[in-house]
Scaffold this motif. Structure first.
Motif, PDB file in Angstrom:
ATOM      1  N   ASP A  32       0.807  -1.220   0.000  1.00 51.02           N
ATOM      2  CA  ASP A  32       0.000   0.000   0.000  1.00 51.02           C
ATOM      3  C   ASP A  32       0.842   1.273   0.000  1.00 51.02           C
ATOM      4  N   SER A  33       1.794   1.361   0.928  1.00 58.62           N
ATOM      5  CA  SER A  33       2.579   2.585   1.052  1.00 58.62           C
ATOM      6  C   SER A  33       3.461   2.793  -0.180  1.00 58.62           C
ATOM      7  N   MET A  34       3.995   1.700  -0.736  1.00 58.39           N
ATOM      8  CA  MET A  34       4.820   1.822  -1.940  1.00 58.39           C
ATOM      9  C   MET A  34       3.969   2.258  -3.129  1.00 58.39           C
ATOM     10  N   ALA A  35       2.752   1.743  -3.239  1.00 63.90           N
ATOM     11  CA  ALA A  35       1.859   2.123  -4.336  1.00 63.90           C
ATOM     12  C   ALA A  35       1.510   3.601  -4.246  1.00 63.90           C
ATOM     13  N   SER A  36       1.174   4.061  -3.063  1.00 65.18           N
ATOM     14  CA  SER A  36       0.848   5.478  -2.880  1.00 65.18           C
ATOM     15  C   SER A  36       2.037   6.361  -3.212  1.00 65.18           C
ATOM     16  N   GLN A  37       3.221   5.946  -2.753  1.00 69.74           N
ATOM     17  CA  GLN A  37       4.434   6.718  -3.025  1.00 69.74           C
ATOM     18  C   GLN A  37       4.743   6.737  -4.513  1.00 69.74           C
ATOM     19  N   LEU A  38       4.559   5.592  -5.194  1.00 74.22           N
ATOM     20  CA  LEU A  38       4.786   5.522  -6.636  1.00 74.22           C
ATOM     21  C   LEU A  38       3.855   6.478  -7.372  1.00 74.22           C
ATOM     22  N   GLN A  39       2.576   6.464  -7.028  1.00 70.34           N
ATOM     23  CA  GLN A  39       1.622   7.345  -7.694  1.00 70.34           C
ATOM     24  C   GLN A  39       1.976   8.810  -7.460  1.00 70.34           C
ATOM     25  N   GLN A  40       2.387   9.150  -6.244  1.00 70.91           N
ATOM     26  CA  GLN A  40       2.772  10.528  -5.939  1.00 70.91           C
ATOM     27  C   GLN A  40       4.042  10.908  -6.710  1.00 70.91           C
ATOM     28  N   ASP A  41       5.050  10.018  -6.700  1.00 75.65           N
ATOM     29  CA  ASP A  41       6.304  10.295  -7.418  1.00 75.65           C
ATOM     30  C   ASP A  41       6.057  10.490  -8.911  1.00 75.65           C
ATOM     31  N   LEU A  42       5.224   9.614  -9.496  1.00 77.00           N
ATOM     32  CA  LEU A  42       4.919   9.739 -10.921  1.00 77.00           C
ATOM     33  C   LEU A  42       4.221  11.053 -11.226  1.00 77.00           C
ATOM     34  N   ALA A  43       3.220  11.396 -10.438  1.00 81.24           N
ATOM     35  CA  ALA A  43       2.478  12.638 -10.661  1.00 81.24           C
ATOM     36  C   ALA A  43       3.405  13.847 -10.586  1.00 81.24           C
ATOM     37  N   GLU A  44       4.258  13.886  -9.570  1.00 78.43           N
ATOM     38  CA  GLU A  44       5.174  15.016  -9.413  1.00 78.43           C
ATOM     39  C   GLU A  44       6.184  15.077 -10.560  1.00 78.43           C
ATOM     40  N   THR A  45       6.704  13.922 -10.969  1.00 74.02           N
ATOM     41  CA  THR A  45       7.684  13.896 -12.053  1.00 74.02           C
ATOM     42  C   THR A  45       7.049  14.302 -13.378  1.00 74.02           C
ATOM     43  N   ILE A  46       5.848  13.807 -13.653  1.00 71.80           N
ATOM     44  CA  ILE A  46       5.156  14.171 -14.891  1.00 71.80           C
ATOM     45  C   ILE A  46       4.889  15.672 -14.929  1.00 71.80           C
ATOM     46  N   ALA A  47       4.385  16.216 -13.826  1.00 77.58           N
ATOM     47  CA  ALA A  47       4.067  17.650 -13.781  1.00 77.58           C
ATOM     48  C   ALA A  47       5.320  18.509 -13.918  1.00 77.58           C
ATOM     49  N   ALA A  48       6.410  18.094 -13.290  1.00 78.09           N
ATOM     50  CA  ALA A  48       7.634  18.895 -13.305  1.00 78.09           C
ATOM     51  C   ALA A  48       8.389  18.778 -14.624  1.00 78.09           C
ATOM     52  N   LEU A  72      -2.775  -0.259 -10.901  1.00 80.85           N
ATOM     53  CA  LEU A  72      -2.427  -0.027 -12.304  1.00 80.85           C
ATOM     54  C   LEU A  72      -3.467   0.868 -12.988  1.00 80.85           C
ATOM     55  N   ALA A  73      -4.746   0.567 -12.763  1.00 76.65           N
ATOM     56  CA  ALA A  73      -5.816   1.363 -13.378  1.00 76.65           C
ATOM     57  C   ALA A  73      -5.805   2.799 -12.859  1.00 76.65           C
ATOM     58  N   GLU A  74      -5.640   2.970 -11.559  1.00 78.91           N
ATOM     59  CA  GLU A  74      -5.607   4.319 -10.973  1.00 78.91           C
ATOM     60  C   GLU A  74      -4.399   5.106 -11.471  1.00 78.91           C
ATOM     61  N   THR A  75      -3.257   4.450 -11.552  1.00 79.24           N
ATOM     62  CA  THR A  75      -2.042   5.122 -12.017  1.00 79.24           C
ATOM     63  C   THR A  75      -2.202   5.575 -13.462  1.00 79.24           C
ATOM     64  N   ALA A  76      -2.767   4.704 -14.303  1.00 79.26           N
ATOM     65  CA  ALA A  76      -2.998   5.072 -15.702  1.00 79.26           C
ATOM     66  C   ALA A  76      -3.971   6.248 -15.804  1.00 79.26           C
ATOM     67  N   ALA A  77      -5.032   6.227 -15.017  1.00 75.35           N
ATOM     68  CA  ALA A  77      -6.002   7.328 -15.034  1.00 75.35           C
ATOM     69  C   ALA A  77      -5.360   8.626 -14.561  1.00 75.35           C
ATOM     70  N   GLN A  78      -4.547   8.530 -13.521  1.00 79.98           N
ATOM     71  CA  GLN A  78      -3.876   9.709 -12.973  1.00 79.98           C
ATOM     72  C   GLN A  78      -2.915  10.313 -13.993  1.00 79.98           C
ATOM     73  N   THR A  79      -2.116   9.477 -14.665  1.00 76.97           N
ATOM     74  CA  THR A  79      -1.180  10.007 -15.646  1.00 76.97           C
ATOM     75  C   THR A  79      -1.914  10.603 -16.840  1.00 76.97           C
TER      76      THR A  79
END
Length: 137
Positions: A32-48, A72-79
Protein backbone atom coordinates in the motif's frame (compact mmCIF):
# COMPACT_ATOMS: atom_id res chain seq x y z
CA UNK A 1 18.23 11.07 -25.63
CA UNK A 2 19.10 11.87 -22.04
CA UNK A 3 18.71 9.28 -19.34
CA UNK A 4 18.11 10.09 -15.69
CA UNK A 5 18.22 7.44 -13.03
CA UNK A 6 16.17 7.74 -9.89
CA UNK A 7 18.14 6.99 -6.78
CA UNK A 8 16.99 3.80 -5.10
CA UNK A 9 15.31 4.50 -1.79
CA UNK A 10 13.96 1.88 0.56
CA UNK A 11 10.20 1.61 0.10
CA UNK A 12 10.27 3.35 -3.27
CA UNK A 13 9.88 2.00 -6.79
CA UNK A 14 12.65 3.41 -8.99
CA UNK A 15 11.58 5.52 -11.96
CA UNK A 16 13.86 5.85 -14.97
CA UNK A 17 13.49 8.68 -17.44
CA UNK A 18 14.15 7.87 -21.10
CA UNK A 19 13.67 11.07 -23.06
CA UNK A 20 10.01 12.01 -22.72
CA UNK A 21 8.97 8.63 -21.22
CA UNK A 22 9.17 7.36 -17.66
CA UNK A 23 9.93 3.67 -17.13
CA UNK A 24 8.72 2.00 -13.93
CA UNK A 25 9.71 -1.60 -13.27
CA UNK A 26 7.69 -3.43 -10.64
CA UNK A 27 9.41 -6.36 -8.95
CA UNK A 28 7.70 -8.63 -6.45
CA UNK A 29 4.94 -7.32 -4.21
CA UNK A 30 3.71 -3.75 -4.25
CA UNK A 31 2.50 -2.76 -0.80
CA UNK A 32 0.00 0.00 0.00
CA UNK A 33 2.58 2.58 1.05
CA UNK A 34 4.82 1.82 -1.94
CA UNK A 35 1.86 2.12 -4.34
CA UNK A 36 0.85 5.48 -2.88
CA UNK A 37 4.43 6.72 -3.02
CA UNK A 38 4.79 5.52 -6.64
CA UNK A 39 1.62 7.34 -7.69
CA UNK A 40 2.77 10.53 -5.94
CA UNK A 41 6.30 10.29 -7.42
CA UNK A 42 4.92 9.74 -10.92
CA UNK A 43 2.48 12.64 -10.66
CA UNK A 44 5.17 15.02 -9.41
CA UNK A 45 7.68 13.90 -12.05
CA UNK A 46 5.16 14.17 -14.89
CA UNK A 47 4.07 17.65 -13.78
CA UNK A 48 7.63 18.89 -13.31
CA UNK A 49 9.22 17.39 -16.42
CA UNK A 50 6.26 17.31 -18.81
CA UNK A 51 6.94 13.76 -19.98
CA UNK A 52 4.37 12.38 -22.40
CA UNK A 53 4.39 8.70 -21.54
CA UNK A 54 4.79 6.15 -18.76
CA UNK A 55 5.68 2.48 -19.21
CA UNK A 56 4.95 0.23 -16.25
CA UNK A 57 6.86 -3.03 -16.68
CA UNK A 58 5.23 -5.80 -14.64
CA UNK A 59 7.28 -8.69 -16.05
CA UNK A 60 8.80 -9.15 -12.57
CA UNK A 61 5.39 -9.56 -10.95
CA UNK A 62 4.59 -13.20 -10.25
CA UNK A 63 1.24 -12.82 -8.52
CA UNK A 64 -1.44 -10.22 -9.08
CA UNK A 65 -4.48 -9.43 -7.00
CA UNK A 66 -7.29 -6.91 -7.14
CA UNK A 67 -5.13 -4.38 -5.26
CA UNK A 68 -2.40 -4.40 -7.92
CA UNK A 69 -5.03 -4.28 -10.66
CA UNK A 70 -6.62 -1.25 -9.03
CA UNK A 71 -3.22 0.45 -8.61
CA UNK A 72 -2.43 -0.03 -12.30
CA UNK A 73 -5.82 1.36 -13.38
CA UNK A 74 -5.61 4.32 -10.97
CA UNK A 75 -2.04 5.12 -12.02
CA UNK A 76 -3.00 5.07 -15.70
CA UNK A 77 -6.00 7.33 -15.03
CA UNK A 78 -3.88 9.71 -12.97
CA UNK A 79 -1.18 10.01 -15.65
CA UNK A 80 -3.86 10.52 -18.31
CA UNK A 81 -5.20 13.49 -16.32
CA UNK A 82 -1.67 14.90 -16.35
CA UNK A 83 -1.53 14.60 -20.17
CA UNK A 84 0.69 11.51 -20.29
CA UNK A 85 -0.21 8.11 -21.73
CA UNK A 86 0.48 4.88 -19.83
CA UNK A 87 1.27 1.44 -21.21
CA UNK A 88 1.58 -1.64 -19.01
CA UNK A 89 4.24 -3.97 -20.41
CA UNK A 90 5.39 -7.51 -19.76
CA UNK A 91 2.19 -9.02 -18.43
CA UNK A 92 2.59 -12.76 -18.01
CA UNK A 93 -0.22 -15.01 -19.29
CA UNK A 94 -0.99 -16.19 -15.73
CA UNK A 95 -1.34 -12.56 -14.60
CA UNK A 96 -3.71 -11.76 -17.48
CA UNK A 97 -5.80 -14.83 -16.69
CA UNK A 98 -5.96 -13.91 -13.01
CA UNK A 99 -7.05 -10.34 -13.77
CA UNK A 100 -9.86 -11.59 -16.01
CA UNK A 101 -10.92 -14.15 -13.38
CA UNK A 102 -11.06 -11.32 -10.84
CA UNK A 103 -13.32 -9.39 -13.23
CA UNK A 104 -10.64 -6.74 -13.82
CA UNK A 105 -10.39 -6.29 -17.59
CA UNK A 106 -9.53 -2.54 -17.79
CA UNK A 107 -10.65 -1.82 -21.37
CA UNK A 108 -9.00 1.62 -21.30
CA UNK A 109 -5.61 0.32 -20.12
CA UNK A 110 -3.05 0.05 -22.93
CA UNK A 111 -0.82 -3.01 -22.81
CA UNK A 112 2.20 -4.32 -24.69
CA UNK A 113 4.03 -7.63 -24.52
CA UNK A 114 7.45 -6.03 -24.04
CA UNK A 115 8.94 -2.76 -22.87
CA UNK A 116 10.24 -2.13 -26.39
CA UNK A 117 6.74 -2.58 -27.83
CA UNK A 118 5.37 -0.21 -25.17
CA UNK A 119 7.90 2.46 -26.16
CA UNK A 120 6.95 2.00 -29.82
CA UNK A 121 3.27 2.35 -28.91
CA UNK A 122 3.96 5.59 -27.06
CA UNK A 123 5.95 6.91 -30.03
CA UNK A 124 2.88 6.64 -32.27
CA UNK A 125 0.90 9.85 -32.70
CA UNK A 126 -2.50 10.11 -31.07
CA UNK A 127 -5.49 10.67 -33.32
CA UNK A 128 -8.98 11.30 -32.03
CA UNK A 129 -11.66 8.96 -33.30
CA UNK A 130 -15.14 10.12 -34.20
CA UNK A 131 -16.35 9.32 -30.69
CA UNK A 132 -13.83 11.63 -29.05
CA UNK A 133 -11.50 8.88 -27.82
CA UNK A 134 -8.03 7.94 -28.92
CA UNK A 135 -7.06 5.72 -31.77
CA UNK A 136 -4.03 4.77 -33.78
CA UNK A 137 -3.34 6.26 -37.19
Amino acid sequence: MSEHFARPVAGHVPVLRLGDVLLVTLQGDLHDSMASQLQQDLAETIAASRVTGVVIDISGVEIVDSFLGRVLAETAAQTELLAARTVVAGMRPAVAITLVELGLTFPELRTALTTEAALELLAQPIVANRYGGEGRP
